[in-house]
Design an enzyme around this catalytic site. Structure first.
Site, PDB file in Angstrom:
ATOM      1  N   ASN A 122      -6.196  -8.995  -7.185  1.00 34.67           N
ATOM      2  CA  ASN A 122      -6.300  -9.556  -5.842  1.00 34.67           C
ATOM      3  C   ASN A 122      -7.633 -10.230  -5.554  1.00 34.67           C
ATOM      4  O   ASN A 122      -7.750 -10.974  -4.584  1.00 34.67           O
ATOM      5  CB  ASN A 122      -6.051  -8.461  -4.793  1.00 34.67           C
ATOM      6  CG  ASN A 122      -6.920  -7.244  -5.016  1.00 34.67           C
ATOM      7  OD1 ASN A 122      -6.889  -6.626  -6.068  1.00 34.67           O
ATOM      8  ND2 ASN A 122      -7.710  -6.882  -4.016  1.00 34.67           N
TER       9      ASN A 122
ATOM     10  N   CYS B 157      -8.753  -5.728   2.374  1.00 34.82           N
ATOM     11  CA  CYS B 157      -8.629  -4.308   2.724  1.00 34.82           C
ATOM     12  C   CYS B 157      -9.967  -3.584   2.684  1.00 34.82           C
ATOM     13  O   CYS B 157     -10.091  -2.477   3.185  1.00 34.82           O
ATOM     14  CB  CYS B 157      -7.646  -3.621   1.781  1.00 34.82           C
ATOM     15  SG  CYS B 157      -5.973  -4.270   1.900  1.00 34.82           S
TER      16      CYS B 157
ATOM     17  N   HIS C 249       4.231 -10.299   2.977  1.00 34.45           N
ATOM     18  CA  HIS C 249       3.308 -11.323   3.476  1.00 34.45           C
ATOM     19  C   HIS C 249       2.531 -12.021   2.379  1.00 34.45           C
ATOM     20  O   HIS C 249       1.879 -13.036   2.636  1.00 34.45           O
ATOM     21  CB  HIS C 249       2.369 -10.745   4.545  1.00 34.45           C
ATOM     22  CG  HIS C 249       1.248  -9.909   4.023  1.00 34.45           C
ATOM     23  ND1 HIS C 249       1.365  -8.564   3.796  1.00 34.45           N
ATOM     24  CD2 HIS C 249      -0.023 -10.227   3.709  1.00 34.45           C
ATOM     25  CE1 HIS C 249       0.211  -8.090   3.369  1.00 34.45           C
ATOM     26  NE2 HIS C 249      -0.649  -9.077   3.291  1.00 34.45           N
TER      27      HIS C 249
ATOM     28  N   GLN D 157       0.323  -9.508  -5.579  1.00 37.29           N
ATOM     29  CA  GLN D 157      -0.311 -10.820  -5.660  1.00 37.29           C
ATOM     30  C   GLN D 157       0.422 -11.763  -6.611  1.00 37.29           C
ATOM     31  O   GLN D 157       0.020 -12.918  -6.762  1.00 37.29           O
ATOM     32  CB  GLN D 157      -1.762 -10.660  -6.136  1.00 37.29           C
ATOM     33  CG  GLN D 157      -2.663  -9.922  -5.168  1.00 37.29           C
ATOM     34  CD  GLN D 157      -3.036 -10.756  -3.958  1.00 37.29           C
ATOM     35  OE1 GLN D 157      -2.819 -11.960  -3.930  1.00 37.29           O
ATOM     36  NE2 GLN D 157      -3.608 -10.124  -2.951  1.00 37.29           N
TER      37      GLN D 157
ATOM     38  N   THR E  85      13.734   4.525  10.744  1.00 36.85           N
ATOM     39  CA  THR E  85      14.587   3.380  11.030  1.00 36.85           C
ATOM     40  C   THR E  85      14.038   2.118  10.374  1.00 36.85           C
ATOM     41  O   THR E  85      12.864   1.781  10.529  1.00 36.85           O
ATOM     42  CB  THR E  85      14.678   3.157  12.555  1.00 36.85           C
ATOM     43  OG1 THR E  85      15.174   4.352  13.168  1.00 36.85           O
ATOM     44  CG2 THR E  85      15.601   1.997  12.881  1.00 36.85           C
TER      45      THR E  85
ATOM     46  N   THR F 279       0.834  -1.206   0.000  1.00 39.70           N
ATOM     47  CA  THR F 279       0.000   0.000   0.000  1.00 39.70           C
ATOM     48  C   THR F 279       0.869   1.257   0.000  1.00 39.70           C
ATOM     49  O   THR F 279       0.644   2.185  -0.788  1.00 39.70           O
ATOM     50  CB  THR F 279      -0.954   0.006   1.209  1.00 39.70           C
ATOM     51  OG1 THR F 279      -1.971  -0.970   0.996  1.00 39.70           O
ATOM     52  CG2 THR F 279      -1.609   1.371   1.396  1.00 39.70           C
TER      53      THR F 279
END
Length: 367
Positions: free
Chosen positions: A132, A306, A182, A160, A219, A50
């Site tokens: 997706n 989402c 993921h 995807q 970071t 995203t």
């Protein structure tokens, strides 16, 4: 990832812990780059696809405008992820012209319509590599060629696709590509944006330090990047065998539905899809009700995770010409390389029983 957490360090710190963190960051960056045929210097880590999509659209469009470009047209396909569509909508509010390229009934980009839209006004185009919701593979290389012929830049959301099908940024000839850890068995919370060395750098969305070449300050999440790199390495090694395995599981599932005579149809209508995934329409069965009925035993879904919970028709299915009623009858199933045939048959039987219960509950006709 556990090793990185046990010996924490900031990759920007001039000490031993910082050096270890920097090595893990470099190793993860190379592994992700190798997965898509890129150079490590072309990878910018983000919090996920995203954020990468936002950077690729808003960051690039604003950077090009600041450099004096007089082009203002942005093309996005009608079936893009919300992170692309909403970013494009925000850019429309800044004076950019946003146009949506249509798809056919199988959910594939209409290249003729895209070609008509890709004219001398085109600044940037974005077409996802794999949808997706339907799993349909899009003609990204062809769309990128049309974009470059018009003098524009091209981005693809490959979240995807990466780790499931071969993805090579050189062969696709894309300027920007988004990916997420993921979606290829890595940890949640980290993704990346590929930027070709010849493409303009996006303007940062955040302000702070000079991490990630100044494009994405903050970071770096070293442990998550280590996990992303490990997942990318495994994905590259197991790409062919993994695709074959999950496709076999999907075939087992669909064959079981057919043998047990549960009426169903594939939404992609024969168009090539990502291995192991399918959008299925079950006539007379509400998809949300089916998901709820299976929630404790089998994990399936309807639209994008989402946008789940929203009382709206899938914009993807609507773009494909589905009515509101038909769109509500579509569910998504996907299979991973850690499942086995017995598990899939059990899931199919649970799926069939739940579908029949849902059809009876809504007064559907059994045939």
């Amino acid at each position: 990832m556990l090793d990185a957490w046990e010996t924490p360090g900031n990759a920007g710190s001039p000490n031993g812990a910082g050096d270890r963190a920097a090595l893990l960051l470099a190793s993860g960056r190379k592994a992700v780059a190798d997965l898509i045929g890129a150079a490590p210097s072309e990878i910018t880590f983000t919090s996920g696809a995203t954020e990468a999509n936002n950077l690729a659209l808003a960051g690039v469009a604003r950077a090009l405008r600041a450099c004096g470009s007089t082009r203002s047209r942005l093309i996005v396909s009608a079936i893009e992820h919300k992170s692309v569509l909403e970013t494009a909508a925000a850019l429309a509010g800044e004076g950019f012209e946003v146009v949506h390229a249509p798809v056919d009934a199988a959910g594939r980009l209409d290249l003729n319509a895209f070609a008509d839209l890709a004219d001398e006004r085109l600044l940037l185009a974005s077409v996802m590599l794999v949808n997706n919701e339907t799993g349909a593979i899009q003609p990204v290389a062809e769309a990128a060629a049309l974009t470059h012929r018009a003098g524009g830049f091209f981005h693809t959301d490959a979240a995807q696709a990466v780790g499931k099908i071969p993805v090579n940024v050189v062969e696709l000839d894309v300027d920007y590509l988004s990916l997420s850890a993921h979606k290829c068995y890595g940890p949640m919370g980290v993704g990346a944006l590929f930027r070709a060395s010849s493409a303009p750098a996006p303007r940062p969305l955040l302000f702070g330090g000079r991490q990630e070449s100044g494009i994405r300050p903050g970071t770096e999440p070293v442990a998550l990047v280590a996990g992303f790199g490990a997942a990318a390495t495994l994905a590259l090694l197991e790409l062919e065998d993994g695709a074959r395995a999950v496709d076999d599981l999907l075939s087992t599932f669909l064959n079981r539905l057919a043998v047990r005579q549960l009426r169903h149809s594939r939404v992609a209508n024969g168009h090539p899809t990502v291995p192991g995934g399918a959008a299925i329409r079950i006539p007379g069965v509400d998809g949300d009700a089916l998901c709820a009925a299976l929630a404790k035993t089998v994990a399936i879904s309807t639209g994008s995770a989402c946008t789940s919970g929203q009382l709206t028709t899938s914009h993807v299915l609507a773009a494909m010409g589905y009515s509101v009623e038909a769109a509500k009858q579509v569910v998504r199933v996907s299979f991973n390389r850690y499942l086995d045939r017995d598990c899939v048959i059990l899931a199919a039987d649970e799926f069939i029983a739940a579908a029949e219960r849902c059809r009876l509950a809504t007064g559907g006709v059994l045939q």
